[in-house]
Design a protein around this motif. Sequence first.
Motif, mmCIF file in Angstrom:
data_model
loop_
_atom_site.group_PDB
_atom_site.id
_atom_site.type_symbol
_atom_site.label_atom_id
_atom_site.label_comp_id
_atom_site.label_asym_id
_atom_site.label_seq_id
_atom_site.Cartn_x
_atom_site.Cartn_y
_atom_site.Cartn_z
ATOM 1 N N ILE A 33 1.937 2.393 -3.294
ATOM 2 C CA ILE A 33 1.014 2.528 -3.906
ATOM 3 C C ILE A 33 0.860 3.952 -3.802
ATOM 4 C CG2 ILE A 33 -1.391 2.507 -4.461
ATOM 5 C CD1 ILE A 33 -1.376 -0.425 -4.113
ATOM 6 N N LEU A 88 -8.298 -2.277 -2.518
ATOM 7 C CA LEU A 88 -7.950 -1.143 -1.779
ATOM 8 C C LEU A 88 -8.927 -0.020 -2.019
ATOM 9 C CD1 LEU A 88 -4.117 -0.800 -2.357
ATOM 10 C CD2 LEU A 88 -5.372 -1.120 -0.266
ATOM 11 N N HIS A 89 -9.593 0.131 -3.087
ATOM 12 C CA HIS A 89 -10.475 1.049 -3.361
ATOM 13 C C HIS A 89 -11.920 0.902 -2.478
ATOM 14 C CE1 HIS A 89 -14.405 2.174 -5.620
ATOM 15 N NE2 HIS A 89 -13.539 3.434 -5.949
ATOM 16 N N LEU A 149 0.868 -1.215 -0.124
ATOM 17 C CA LEU A 149 -0.134 0.053 0.030
ATOM 18 C C LEU A 149 0.935 1.244 -0.087
ATOM 19 C CD1 LEU A 149 -2.728 1.510 0.076
ATOM 20 C CD2 LEU A 149 -2.632 1.205 2.729
ATOM 21 N N TYR A 155 -5.638 -2.906 -6.607
ATOM 22 C CA TYR A 155 -6.359 -1.501 -6.712
ATOM 23 C C TYR A 155 -7.834 -1.507 -6.227
ATOM 24 C CZ TYR A 155 -1.966 0.103 -8.393
ATOM 25 O OH TYR A 155 -0.526 0.391 -8.394
ATOM 26 N N HIS A 156 -8.448 -2.713 -6.824
ATOM 27 C CA HIS A 156 -9.788 -2.696 -6.624
ATOM 28 C C HIS A 156 -10.222 -2.824 -5.239
ATOM 29 C CE1 HIS A 156 -10.710 -4.080 -11.177
ATOM 30 N NE2 HIS A 156 -9.442 -3.416 -10.968
ATOM 31 N N LEU A 208 -6.924 5.868 -6.621
ATOM 32 C CA LEU A 208 -6.406 4.851 -6.922
ATOM 33 C C LEU A 208 -6.330 4.936 -8.537
ATOM 34 C CD1 LEU A 208 -7.717 2.387 -4.206
ATOM 35 C CD2 LEU A 208 -5.191 2.822 -4.840
ATOM 36 N N PHE A 209 -7.267 5.440 -9.206
ATOM 37 C CA PHE A 209 -7.484 5.283 -10.584
ATOM 38 C C PHE A 209 -7.171 6.433 -11.095
ATOM 39 C CE2 PHE A 209 -9.632 1.750 -8.509
ATOM 40 C CZ PHE A 209 -9.332 0.587 -9.230
#
Lengths: 167, 250
Positions: A124, B135-136, A121, B132-133, A142-143
Motif C-alpha cells: 500500500i 490502517l487509517h 502495508l 484501508y479503514h 490512504l484515501f
Amino acid sequence: MVTEVENKIISKEEILEALHHVMDPEIPTLSVIDLGMIGEISIEDAIARVNLIPTFTACPAIKFLQQKIREKVLALGFINVEVIRDDSITWNTNRISELGKKKLEQFGLGIPQRHGGNFSLEDIENSSCPHCGSINTTMNSLFGSTLCRSIHYCFDCRQSFERFKPL
Amino acid sequence: MQAAKELLFKMADDALIIGHRHSEWTGLGPILEEDIALSSMAQDKIGHAFALFTISHEHFNDHDADTLAFQRNENEFKCCHLVEYPIGEYDFTIARQFLFDHAEILRYELLAQSTIEPLARLAKKIHGELKYHVLHANSWIKRLGSGTDESHARMQAAFNITYPLALGIFEEGPFEVELKDRKIFAGEEVLHRIWEENVCELLEQAHLKVPEVKNPSIGMGGRSGYHSEFLPALLEEMTQVFRLELGVEW
C-alpha cells in the motif's frame, strides 16, 4: 440465424473491440477491458450477454458502465444486450492489464504492483512516481479523490501524485 | 431463512448508520486528507450496506435495498448503539472507527468461509477494502495516543466512552446457535475474543489504557431493536429526501 443480425455475423471479438471504447468515467483513458472488468461474453439468437465484474463494492460507476456497454454493443446490431453484474469473480488490481497500467501512468497515476491475493502495508505504501519513476516516495493519505486512489509524494521530483491503490 | 437475514441486517444497519455518521464529516474534516478519508470510508460503508441488503433482496426474497434502508421503523433497525452516537470531536470519531473497523474486518474474515455463498464472496471482496479503514484508524491511534499530553488525554477520554459501547457490537441475537450449526457464522463470542486481543494490543502500543467496563448493559439492545436516543433524529434526517416523494426515480 444464431449470430446473424441484418445479414451479418457478429463475433465475440467484435464485442471485445467495441468494449475497448467503453471508458472508466473516473479515468477516461482506461477501458473496461484494460481494467479487467469483463467476464464471460455469450451470443444467442441475436442477443448478447456481457458479464461485468465490479471493482470496489461502492464504486458509483457500475450502473453507468452497464448502460455504456449496452449502448456500444447494441450499436453492433444486436436485438438486445444484457449486461449482467458478475459477483462470482472477485475483482482485484491484478486484473488490470499491462497496457492498462501503462495508461494509468500516462494519466499521471501511480500503479498498483501485482500481489499474491493478500496485499500488505508495504504494498500500500510503496509506489513508484508516475512522473519520474523514482521509488523515493512516501504515502500521504490512504484515501484520495476517488475510492480507488491514495495520495503520495515524490522526494525526487517533489510532486504529489495519486495512485491506483492495490486491492 | 430468518437466521441469515438477522445477520445480514445487523451488519448492513451498522454499515449504513456509521457510513451516515462518517459522511457528516464531509466539508468539516480537520485537514483536507481527513475530510477525504472520512468521506471515502462513508462511501465504502454505504456501498457495503447496499451489497448486504441486496443479498437479502436477491436470495431471501426481501424488499430492495432502498426500501430496506429508508422505509423501516426505528425498532426494525438492528444496528448497535456505538454507530448511532453523534460524531462528536475527531478523537471520538477516530476511537469509534478503530473499535468498529477492527470488529468489522474480523467478522468478514470469518464470513469468508460462510455456507451462504453470496455472503462468503462478498466477505472476501470487502475484506480487502476494509484494510484501508483499519490502517487509517491504526495510524491515528498511534500518532494521537503517543503524541502530546493533550492528544493522549483526548484519545483516552474518547476510548473511555467508546470502548464499553463497542461491546454492543457483539450482543448475541436469537439465532446464534443456528448460525454456528449451519456454519453461516462462527458467532459473536469468537469474534469478540479475537477482537479484544487485537484491540488491546494496539491500544497498549499507543500507550492507551483499555478502559474498565463497569456496567455491561451499556450499549446493549441495538440487536433487538432498542436503540440509543440518537437514532431517531439520524433516521429522520437520513430519510428526509426519500420521503419527499415516495417511489420517484432520481
